[in-house]
Scaffold this active site. Sequence first.
Site: not given
Length: 267
Positions: A140, A153
């Site tokens: 990501s 995250y």
Amino acid sequence: MTARSVLITGASSGIGRALALAYAQQGARLALIGRNAERLEAVAEEARARGAEVTTGLVDVRDRAAMAAFIGAGDRRAPFDLCIANAGITTGLKPGESFEDPDAVRALLAANLFGVLNTAEPLLGPMCARKAGQLAFIGSIAGLRGLPYSPAYCASKAAVHAYAESLRARLEPEGLCVSLVIAGFVKTPLNDSIDAMKPLEISDAAAAKIIRRGLDRRKAVIAFPWPLYALARFGRILPPRLVDKILSRIVVRAPKTQERASSLDAP
């Protein structure tokens, strides 16, 4: 495109589902892993309708033994050409919250990091022995720089990036291909749960098309959208506290995951 034997985790929704359908074609063999039986079977049926041979595994990626058993059996039956480690969850902070729930953090790391290890490790030996195969890791843009609303995250994706890069340098001389996908905002149930601006968001089908094209070309890094990726890379060379101030002004409501660590997880 030659039919392939493909393993995909997190295949019951989002990018995983879109990738399963992107690879579904006459003669293709798909092994799909997910935790929602109804959604996973629906994806499998749609892939079969497109001509693919599909096996499904209702497996939690955190369960190292179960993952090794399912992946090992599938690889012996039809050696995997491509493994896509996609499964993951998210957690974060809402305005006014200063730190994340430690249980939520550990649940996220168990899925996003240990789940990736549990996906790749059973295939390292077989693929090295064959001197062939491709490992793909879904990272990501959040893994390029820590964001104040999702520390865990970001940490999990940064770890996945480093793991993929390390494997690539080590395994490509052995004949394997390692690809890292650095994705921006993709419209999925996971991202829909985050209340925030999502610049240049694309559909999961569009993301799957970009990813497959990059994997077919055996690209080392598949990053999209390019403007957001370039901006994140540029932010790495700016003064850190300046970037901190800019990011802190962005209002984001990231939900806390309801997942919790279990006996399956690493401590």
